[in-house]
Design a protein around this motif. Structure first.
Motif, PDB file in Angstrom:
ATOM      1  N   THR A 440       0.870  -1.191   0.000  1.00  0.00           N
ATOM      2  CA  THR A 440       0.000   0.000   0.000  1.00  0.00           C
ATOM      3  C   THR A 440       0.899   1.232   0.000  1.00  0.00           C
ATOM      4  O   THR A 440       2.123   1.107   0.155  1.00  0.00           O
ATOM      5  CB  THR A 440      -0.903   0.020   1.256  1.00  0.00           C
ATOM      6  OG1 THR A 440      -0.083   0.285   2.401  1.00  0.00           O
ATOM      7  CG2 THR A 440      -1.624  -1.318   1.445  1.00  0.00           C
ATOM      8  N   PRO A 448      -6.460  -5.728   1.250  1.00  0.00           N
ATOM      9  CA  PRO A 448      -6.915  -4.330   1.111  1.00  0.00           C
ATOM     10  C   PRO A 448      -8.361  -4.192   0.633  1.00  0.00           C
ATOM     11  O   PRO A 448      -8.892  -3.085   0.605  1.00  0.00           O
ATOM     12  CB  PRO A 448      -5.939  -3.754   0.076  1.00  0.00           C
ATOM     13  CG  PRO A 448      -5.482  -4.923  -0.715  1.00  0.00           C
ATOM     14  CD  PRO A 448      -5.451  -6.085   0.234  1.00  0.00           C
ATOM     15  N   ARG A 449      -9.018  -5.294   0.280  1.00  0.00           N
ATOM     16  CA  ARG A 449     -10.408  -5.201  -0.176  1.00  0.00           C
ATOM     17  C   ARG A 449     -11.402  -5.759   0.846  1.00  0.00           C
ATOM     18  O   ARG A 449     -12.516  -5.256   0.965  1.00  0.00           O
ATOM     19  CB  ARG A 449     -10.571  -5.930  -1.518  1.00  0.00           C
ATOM     20  CG  ARG A 449      -9.898  -5.215  -2.676  1.00  0.00           C
ATOM     21  CD  ARG A 449     -10.162  -5.897  -3.991  1.00  0.00           C
ATOM     22  NE  ARG A 449      -9.506  -7.209  -4.066  1.00  0.00           N
ATOM     23  CZ  ARG A 449      -9.554  -8.019  -5.125  1.00  0.00           C
ATOM     24  NH1 ARG A 449     -10.231  -7.630  -6.199  1.00  0.00           N
ATOM     25  NH2 ARG A 449      -8.942  -9.169  -5.107  1.00  0.00           N
ATOM     26  N   ALA A 454     -11.239  -2.547   5.556  1.00  0.00           N
ATOM     27  CA  ALA A 454     -11.494  -2.385   4.123  1.00  0.00           C
ATOM     28  C   ALA A 454     -12.991  -2.226   3.868  1.00  0.00           C
ATOM     29  O   ALA A 454     -13.816  -2.594   4.712  1.00  0.00           O
ATOM     30  CB  ALA A 454     -10.959  -3.600   3.372  1.00  0.00           C
ATOM     31  N   TYR A 460     -10.805  -1.357  -3.417  1.00  0.00           N
ATOM     32  CA  TYR A 460      -9.616  -1.250  -2.583  1.00  0.00           C
ATOM     33  C   TYR A 460      -9.799  -0.165  -1.514  1.00  0.00           C
ATOM     34  O   TYR A 460     -10.415   0.872  -1.770  1.00  0.00           O
ATOM     35  CB  TYR A 460      -8.382  -0.926  -3.438  1.00  0.00           C
ATOM     36  CG  TYR A 460      -7.776  -2.148  -4.094  1.00  0.00           C
ATOM     37  CD1 TYR A 460      -6.783  -2.873  -3.457  1.00  0.00           C
ATOM     38  CD2 TYR A 460      -8.218  -2.589  -5.349  1.00  0.00           C
ATOM     39  CE1 TYR A 460      -6.229  -4.004  -4.059  1.00  0.00           C
ATOM     40  CE2 TYR A 460      -7.681  -3.711  -5.951  1.00  0.00           C
ATOM     41  CZ  TYR A 460      -6.681  -4.420  -5.292  1.00  0.00           C
ATOM     42  OH  TYR A 460      -6.145  -5.534  -5.872  1.00  0.00           O
TER      43      TYR A 460
END
Length: 552
Positions: A440, A448-449, A454, A460
């Motif tokens: 990141t 990250p999702r 998240a 994202y």
């Protein structure tokens, strides 16, 4: 010019600085003292009802005592005739109990030291400076010293305007004898989310009980009502206690709202709060009574107390007492009064103990109007999307006052902001992250999702500052360059956004990097990366643009 030092000095040496009788004073000592030496205060929000001047007569400064008593009597009469528009009774009482008690004691010491009668024309700049030294030696805290000095100064300024002191009396007072004192005072802190929920549930239950009754509301139940109104409106203590029975007025534009009108004495202005009126009566059993319903209930049920006390104060109530008859039997008598500041404080403690309200540390919850006001304003700040103008307007003060004295992170914020991610000291390889992580702009993320913070909708996560309180956050040595590039960007923002806002938004991130991330790695490596990131920051963190995208 050197700054005057008010923190040292010896009070017993004051005799050297006060003029002799032949040099300045020619007024004869007052032989006839007033027949009445006690000034009585009408009922007001504080519990003190009188101030006795008699203990200060015949102690070496009769002229000062008698003239001061006359001024206090005049201020009380003026306050009554103007209904507090000039000065409130509480303010005048504060001049006496919070100012004169120290000033008169100082005058007594000076008169004893110079071995003669002390007069108003003995009071000058040097006299006041020695009084400040006296306060510094009194054992009072710095904030209490300033409060006492401010009350004495205010009263002496009034006396000076009446021609009882020198023509240049306004020059007697140093411009700022307590610099930075406001930083030493610790104001009330807002209640945590858990504590305010606990209190609200208690008040809801108590209000439901009160609403089912039909008789006059007693002082304990009035305290419940006051706390409930404070939670919903954020009104200061004195304006709240002085609310009138007709404080609810129709809203000029919205039929489902009413205006609650209070008077803020310090600002000499009225404050209006728009309140929504609950139409569904059945809803009162499932949600806390709204402010309008509480006020209307008190107005209807305590009308007899207001008539008996000859006042229009909302929080009037009847006190019953038992008095002996001539035949030794007891008879019941009653008088009407209203909730004072000390009564509210005492009964609030009783409410907390009766309801067994305990905080997260296992202690009784600390509740007062100051805490409830600060909690209200911080909640408005949060619900309004951090709108400073709206928050200040709802608080009835300026944006600067709101920012300097009210807005702060809630108690649980710092606890929750500890680094929840994983710090991997061992250097991990791979451009796409390590052990299944993804890089990141700050470090790495396990998912990250669909990770801890998240969005979990396939997109994202772009809430980069939330990384430091995310369980999916992963830091390796390869990530330190990006982390310290962000670090220096946040440091630079301090001079741009101001210390108060910077402390609220960024200070914890800087603290986490310094105290929780950096110590996990080699100090030599940290020193090198810190310097390199300062001189040549990562492209991600050369400007604030990425964080502004996060806020948009």
């Amino acid at each position: 010019m050197n700054k005057k030092n008010f923190t040292s000095g010896i009070v017993k040496d004051l005799a050297l600085d006060v003029p002799s009788v032949s040099g300045q004073s020619s007024i004869s000592p007052i032989k006839i003292l007033p027949a009445v030496t006690v000034v009585k205060f009408p009922k007001h929000t504080h519990s003190s009802r009188k101030f006795d001047f008699s203990i200060y007569y015949r102690t070496g400064f009769d002229e000062i005592v008698i003239r001061t008593q006359e001024v206090i009597e005049h201020l009380v009469n003026e306050s009554v005739s103007t209904r507090g528009a000039s000065l409130s009774i509480a303010t005048i009482q504060g001049y006496c109990d919070g100012g004169l008690v120290y000033f008169f004691q100082f005058c007594k010491i000076v008169a004893s030291s110079i071995k003669r009668e002390l007069y108003f024309n003995d009071i000058g700049r040097e006299f006041i400076e020695h009084f400040i030294v006296y306060l510094s030696q009194s054992g009072l805290k710095s904030t209490s010293q300033k409060n006492a000095y401010s009350k004495v100064k205010a009263l002496l300024m009034i006396i000076g305007r009446q021609g009882l002191m020198g023509a240049d009396y306004f020059n007697y007072f140093p411009r700022n004898p307590y610099p930075g004192n406001h930083r030493k005072a610790k104001g009330e802190s807002p209640l945590s989310t858990q504590d305010i929920s606990t209190l609200t549930r208690c008040l809801k239950k108590e209000l439901d009980r009160i609403s089912k009754d039909t008789g006059e509301i007693n002082s304990y139940d009035l305290t419940i009502c006051i706390l409930a109104i404070a939670i919903r409106t954020g009104i200061n203590k004195t304006p709240l206690l002085e609310l009138q029975a007709d404080c609810i007025q129709p809203h000029p534009l919205k039929h489902d709202r009413r205006l609650l009108i209070s008077f803020k004495r310090r600002g000499k202005s009225f404050h209006f709060s728009a309140l929504r009126k609950t139409q569904d009566i059945a809803a009162l059993h499932t949600v806390m009574l709204d402010t309008i319903s509480i006020v209307e209930m008190i107005v209807a049920r305590n009308e007899r107390a207001r008539v008996k006390s000859n006042t229009n104060r909302l929080f009037a109530y009847t006190v019953s007492k038992l008095k002996p008859k001539t035949n030794s039997r007891l008879r019941s008598s009653s008088k009407a009064t209203f909730i004072s500041s000390s009564t509210l404080e005492r009964l609030t403690t009783e409410v907390i103990e009766r309801c067994n309200l305990i905080d997260s540390e296992g202690k009784y919850l600390v509740v007062n109007i100051g805490k409830l006001r600060k909690t209200f304003i911080n909640r408005i700040w949060s619900l309004s999307g951090q709108d400073a103008i709206l928050t200040a307007a709802m608080g009835g003060h300026s944006i600067k006052v709101s920012n300097d004295h009210y807005l702060e992170a809630p108690p649980e914020a710092e606890r929750n902001f500890n680094l929840l991610g994983e710090i991997r000291v061992k250097e991990l390889l791979g451009d796409e992250g390590s052990d299944g992580t993804e890089r990141t702009p700050i470090a790495q993320c396990e998912d990250p999702r669909y990770g801890h913070r998240a969005p979990k909708n396939g997109n994202y996560c772009t809430s980069f500052l939330s990384c430091f309180q995310c369980k999916s956050f992963v830091v390796t040595e390869n990530d330190l360059y990006r982390i310290f590039s962000l670090y220096w960007l946040l440091i630079k923002q301090r001079s741009i956004v101001g210390a108060k806002r910077w402390g609220r938004y960024y200070a914890n991130i800087v603290k986490i990097i310094d105290n929780e991330i950096a110590p996990k790695f080699s100090s030599k490596k940290i020193s090198e990366i810190r310097k390199y990131a300062h001189d040549s920051p990562h492209p991600y963190w050369r400007s604030i643009d990425l964080l502004e995208l996060e806020d948009s």
